[in-house]
Design a protein around this motif. Structure first.
Motif, PDB file in Angstrom:
ATOM      1  N   ARG A 143       0.739  -1.346  -0.016  1.00 50.05           N
ATOM      2  CA  ARG A 143       0.034   0.165   0.127  1.00 50.05           C
ATOM      3  C   ARG A 143       0.759   1.261  -0.082  1.00 50.05           C
ATOM      4  O   ARG A 143       0.799   2.246  -0.749  1.00 50.05           O
ATOM      5  N   ASN A 144       1.962   1.468   0.789  1.00 47.65           N
ATOM      6  CA  ASN A 144       2.791   2.359   0.825  1.00 47.65           C
ATOM      7  C   ASN A 144       3.417   2.725  -0.606  1.00 47.65           C
ATOM      8  O   ASN A 144       3.544   3.775  -0.970  1.00 47.65           O
ATOM      9  N   ALA A 145       3.756   1.450  -1.058  1.00 43.84           N
ATOM     10  CA  ALA A 145       4.752   1.755  -2.494  1.00 43.84           C
ATOM     11  C   ALA A 145       3.888   2.216  -3.377  1.00 43.84           C
ATOM     12  O   ALA A 145       4.114   3.375  -4.244  1.00 43.84           O
ATOM     13  N   ILE A 146       2.295   1.880  -3.270  1.00 46.62           N
ATOM     14  CA  ILE A 146       1.710   2.284  -4.656  1.00 46.62           C
ATOM     15  C   ILE A 146       1.113   3.916  -4.307  1.00 46.62           C
ATOM     16  O   ILE A 146       0.950   4.596  -4.903  1.00 46.62           O
ATOM     17  N   ASP A 147       0.672   3.975  -2.913  1.00 49.66           N
ATOM     18  CA  ASP A 147       0.229   5.334  -2.742  1.00 49.66           C
ATOM     19  C   ASP A 147       1.285   6.262  -2.344  1.00 49.66           C
ATOM     20  O   ASP A 147       0.920   7.307  -3.057  1.00 49.66           O
TER      21      ASP A 147
ATOM     22  N   LEU B 298      -6.545   5.458   2.739  1.00 50.02           N
ATOM     23  CA  LEU B 298      -5.274   4.679   2.396  1.00 50.02           C
ATOM     24  C   LEU B 298      -4.270   5.196   3.110  1.00 50.02           C
ATOM     25  O   LEU B 298      -3.088   4.382   3.284  1.00 50.02           O
ATOM     26  N   SER B 299      -3.951   6.742   3.644  1.00 52.05           N
ATOM     27  CA  SER B 299      -2.824   7.219   3.992  1.00 52.05           C
ATOM     28  C   SER B 299      -3.215   8.119   5.041  1.00 52.05           C
ATOM     29  O   SER B 299      -4.175   8.689   5.261  1.00 52.05           O
ATOM     30  N   GLY B 300      -2.108   8.506   5.802  1.00 48.59           N
ATOM     31  CA  GLY B 300      -2.220   9.729   6.823  1.00 48.59           C
ATOM     32  C   GLY B 300      -2.668   9.470   8.058  1.00 48.59           C
ATOM     33  O   GLY B 300      -2.504  10.173   9.054  1.00 48.59           O
TER      34      GLY B 300
ATOM     35  N   GLY C 161      -0.799   7.611  10.130  1.00 49.54           N
ATOM     36  CA  GLY C 161       0.441   7.427  10.863  1.00 49.54           C
ATOM     37  C   GLY C 161       0.472   5.907  11.500  1.00 49.54           C
ATOM     38  O   GLY C 161       0.897   5.650  12.392  1.00 49.54           O
ATOM     39  N   VAL C 162      -0.280   4.768  10.891  1.00 50.52           N
ATOM     40  CA  VAL C 162      -0.530   3.666  11.156  1.00 50.52           C
ATOM     41  C   VAL C 162       0.185   2.675  10.024  1.00 50.52           C
ATOM     42  O   VAL C 162      -0.388   2.801   8.933  1.00 50.52           O
ATOM     43  N   GLY C 163       1.142   2.043  10.313  1.00 50.71           N
ATOM     44  CA  GLY C 163       1.808   1.075   9.059  1.00 50.71           C
ATOM     45  C   GLY C 163       3.139   0.668   9.337  1.00 50.71           C
ATOM     46  O   GLY C 163       3.577  -0.163   9.390  1.00 50.71           O
ATOM     47  N   MET C 164       4.212   1.645   8.990  1.00 47.08           N
ATOM     48  CA  MET C 164       5.412   1.358   9.059  1.00 47.08           C
ATOM     49  C   MET C 164       6.093   0.888  10.326  1.00 47.08           C
ATOM     50  O   MET C 164       6.865   0.048  10.487  1.00 47.08           O
ATOM     51  N   ASP C 165       5.666   1.545  11.256  1.00 49.57           N
ATOM     52  CA  ASP C 165       6.107   1.163  12.620  1.00 49.57           C
ATOM     53  C   ASP C 165       5.358  -0.348  13.020  1.00 49.57           C
ATOM     54  O   ASP C 165       6.354  -1.070  13.584  1.00 49.57           O
TER      55      ASP C 165
ATOM     56  N   VAL D 134      12.772 -11.092   1.659  1.00 47.17           N
ATOM     57  CA  VAL D 134      11.815 -10.741   0.942  1.00 47.17           C
ATOM     58  C   VAL D 134      11.803  -9.161   0.422  1.00 47.17           C
ATOM     59  O   VAL D 134      12.187  -8.477   1.486  1.00 47.17           O
ATOM     60  N   GLU D 135      11.973  -8.895  -0.759  1.00 45.64           N
ATOM     61  CA  GLU D 135      11.894  -7.511  -1.066  1.00 45.64           C
ATOM     62  C   GLU D 135      10.591  -6.878  -1.881  1.00 45.64           C
ATOM     63  O   GLU D 135      10.058  -7.745  -2.550  1.00 45.64           O
ATOM     64  N   VAL D 136      10.221  -5.681  -1.363  1.00 45.67           N
ATOM     65  CA  VAL D 136       9.070  -4.928  -2.054  1.00 45.67           C
ATOM     66  C   VAL D 136       9.844  -3.739  -2.470  1.00 45.67           C
ATOM     67  O   VAL D 136      10.322  -2.819  -1.810  1.00 45.67           O
ATOM     68  N   ALA D 137       9.755  -3.615  -4.044  1.00 47.57           N
ATOM     69  CA  ALA D 137      10.587  -2.330  -4.357  1.00 47.57           C
ATOM     70  C   ALA D 137       9.609  -1.798  -5.587  1.00 47.57           C
ATOM     71  O   ALA D 137       8.858  -2.389  -6.248  1.00 47.57           O
ATOM     72  N   ASP D 138       9.879  -0.503  -5.564  1.00 45.87           N
ATOM     73  CA  ASP D 138       9.021   0.358  -6.741  1.00 45.87           C
ATOM     74  C   ASP D 138      10.076   1.277  -7.562  1.00 45.87           C
ATOM     75  O   ASP D 138      11.186   1.663  -6.759  1.00 45.87           O
TER      76      ASP D 138
END
Length: 658
Positions: free
Chosen positions: A386-390, A476-478, A480-484, A423-427
């Motif tokens: 989600r982070n990569a696309i958004d 989808l964003s904003g 502040g929940v996700g990467m941590d 496991v790699e997630v790349a954009d």
């Protein structure tokens, strides 16, 4: 003749139906991309046909009725009477989602038919018949009750704060809907001395004075679903006469729907095993029985003439035991494709919602890892995708303006590296915006200035709890929940997550995980009377350091020279408060380990040897201990603690900062 109890087959039907729906979704996505293989159409038809037949057999009539209409639609496509156009693909994808929900309700003993499924069934029927969707029959005089407000009871589970969620953020979202009154329940708040700063003890009763829809209210709590006790009760006004509904908009004018998350957290109690693995297991058990019979003749003792045969029997027993262990562990190893295959749909839906063009490139789907790791890696991957696309991939016009193609590429790749899986997630998007990240971190008080921060240190800031550079909060964003949460979940699996980013060229997230959580290869070391096991996968080298290679630094820290680097020393007897027998650096051994991209030296009394350790959870049997990832039982029955290398690296970093 006794009657067969079909309930015993319900679970098998449910699992086979989910497999059929997965195959159906993959085929539909391939058709959506323009594939013209008739076999793909047959795959979709067979999935609907099989689910319909099974549902009818087991008495799930609502599921059977729904899939029957979907089957009729696919039969029209298969026979050439209807083209496989995007509207058909979209409707069938939504139908697959609905069938999943209906199957879950049926397995829980609840009615499978819901207003949503009935509305979609009407759309399917209308497309099959070629007629517009029938009007909803509502009597003009039927009284309805309008929602005046909501009474909400919200009690987080004690671990909710550790997931990165913030109750105050949810309350602010509710307040944006209308006037909100919040009452805090402190009845479970312990004494200060007994309080865990990372646990949640509070509950809240909220009164929202707004006629919001249930979906909007419950949507605020989507991120904590399963992590709290939640009830939302509407306050209704007096009944009023309802207006007549003349018609429903046709299928083509349906409103955009929310992006459906892949079911990556569902943990199954069963696993499918190839027959060849079962055959190997049976053969090994047979060999063990033969070896046991051979050793039985020595029950009354061993004379000198039989000693060599006894030794051979013991060696054979040890060899068969190791092979049996490897065979049993291989049964738990599953291909990562079981997780990867859920993402083409998510990528498609996100790209459509954001008006972006994205192609998903998946590699290494046959890479195997432990079932437990597999079940828990899904959620971090959802956040990264989600982070990569958004955030990562640009809009088509911006990509063209920067000299790129209008279609972005998202790569998901899995491969083995040493004793770990990567496991790699790349954009190939814009990369991390250093200035925006630093400005946000300064505004939140995380750092005072970004002038002297390296690019890696700036990238690491996005893992701070609640950190987001999004200008506005969307679904989808904003938030502040996700990467941590990504980093925390990966660390809980004994893994690490790192970032590589180049401005204008893209970002790569690299997750490194152990192959299994059940057994590790480790180096056993003694510190006083205690025994510790250091995972071999984290060990670079073991060295004996001479006093002239040691340097003291301000604050009591120590560094030693390792080749062309100066590395910090962590004395385990200091960290774990035990009595080390050897205090001077040249008397003991330094184990050079690497974790989270950094190296440190662990000072121990002596090395005992290498062994495999069956990991037992220390947190489940005692409590979480910083620097320790688990425990194991040694051959003499004593307990050895397993060092958490990444935790010790972080502990050393905190000491350095202090």
């Amino acid at each position: 003749m006794s009657k067969v109890d079909l309930a015993q087959f319900h679970k098998a039907f449910h699992e086979e139906s989910l497999d059929g729906l997965d195959a159906m979704e993959q085929a539909l996505l391939a058709l959506d991309e323009g594939a013209e293989d008739p076999e793909l159409i047959n795959v979709v038809f067979r999935a609907a046909h099989s689910i319909k037949g099974g549902a009818a057999t087991f008495g799930f009539t609502d599921v059977a009725a729904f899939t029957h209409v979907a089957e009729n639609l696919m039969d029209e496509v298969r026979s050439g009477r209807r083209p496989m156009e995007k509207a058909v693909v979209e409707l069938l994808l939504r139908s697959g989602d609905t069938v999943r929900d209906m199957l879950s309700l049926s397995m829980a003993g609840q009615p499978a038919a819901t207003p949503e499924s009935q509305a979609l069934l009407a759309e399917l029927s209308a497309m099959v018949s070629g007629a517009p969707v029938a009007p909803v029959a509502v009597k003009a005089a039927a009284p309805v009750e309008a929602i005046e407000g909501w009474d909400i009871a919200f009690r987080p589970f004690d671990y909710l704060l550790k997931t990165g969620n913030d109750p105050a953020r949810m309350f602010r979202e509710l307040e944006a809907m209308g006037p909100l009154t919040v009452t805090c329940d402190t009845s479970k708040l312990p004494a200060l001395a007994d309080m865990d700063a990372e646990s949640s003890y509070l509950g809240w009763t909220l009164s929202l004075d707004a006629g919001a829809k249930r979906a909007a209210v419950e949507g605020v709590f989507d991120w904590v679903d399963g992590d709290c006790d939640l009830t939302a009760t509407p306050r209704l006004s007096a009944p009023v006469a309802a207006p007549v509904v003349e018609a429903i908009a046709p299928v083509a004018a349906a409103a955009p729907r929310a992006v459906r998350e892949p079911a990556v957290n569902s943990e199954s109690s069963s696993v499918r095993v190839g027959i060849e693995k079962i055959d190997v297991l049976i053969n090994l058990v047979g060999e063990l029985v033969i070896t046991q019979s051979m050793l039985t003749q020595f029950n009354d003792g061993v004379d000198e003439s039989q000693l060599e045969m006894f030794r051979q029997g013991l060696a054979q027993l040890g060899r068969h035991t190791r092979e049996l262990q490897e065979s049993v562990m291989s049964i738990r190893m599953l291909p990562i494709s079981t997780v990867f295959n859920r993402f083409p749909r998510l990528v498609r839906d996100l790209a459509q919602k954001l008006d972006k063009k994205v192609v998903l490139d998946m590699r290494g789907e046959t890479t195997e890892l432990d079932k437990t790791v597999l079940e828990k890696i899904g959620d971090p991957l959802v956040h990264l995708v989600r982070n990569a696309i958004d955030h990562g991939l640009e809009m088509p016009d911006k990509r063209l303006a920067s000299g790129k193609g209008d279609t972005g590429t998202l790569r998901m790749e899995a491969f083995h590296r040493g004793g770990s899986i990567v496991v790699e997630v790349a954009d190939d998007g814009a990369g991390l915006n250093r200035d925006a990240i630093v400005a946000k971190a300064v505004s939140r008080g995380i750092i005072s200035s970004g002038e002297h921060l390296s690019d890696d240190a700036v990238a690491d800031l996005i893992f701070e709890a609640g950190f987001s550079t999004a200008a506005a909060t969307t679904d989808l964003s904003g938030r502040g929940v996700g990467m941590d949460v990504v980093r925390r979940n990966v660390m809980d699996l004994g893994g690490t997550v790192n970032i590589r980013s180049v401005q204008g060229r893209g970002t790569t997230f690299t997750i490194t995980l152990p192959l299994t959580l059940a057994i590790i290869d480790g180096l056993t070391a003694a510190v006083g009377e205690e025994t510790y096991i250091v995972p071999l996968v984290s060990i670079v080298e073991s060295v004996q350091v001479k006093p002239d290679a040691l340097r003291s630094v301000a604050g009591g820290g120590e560094l030693f020279r390792f080749r062309d680097q100066w590395l910090p020393i962590v004395r385990l007897f200091d960290v774990f408060n035990c009595e080390g027998q050897r205090r001077t650096i040249d008397e003991g051994i330094v184990i050079v380990v690497e974790g989270e991209g950094s190296r440190i030296g662990l000072f121990v009394d002596e090395l005992i040897g290498q062994q495999q350790a069956v990991v037992k959870s220390l947190e489940a049997n005692y409590r979480r201990v910083s620097g320790i990832s688990g425990a194991t039982i040694l051959a003499d029955g004593s307990v050895a603690l397993i060092a958490d290398v990444a935790g010790l690296v972080r502990l050393q970093a905190r000491r350095k900062a202090a």
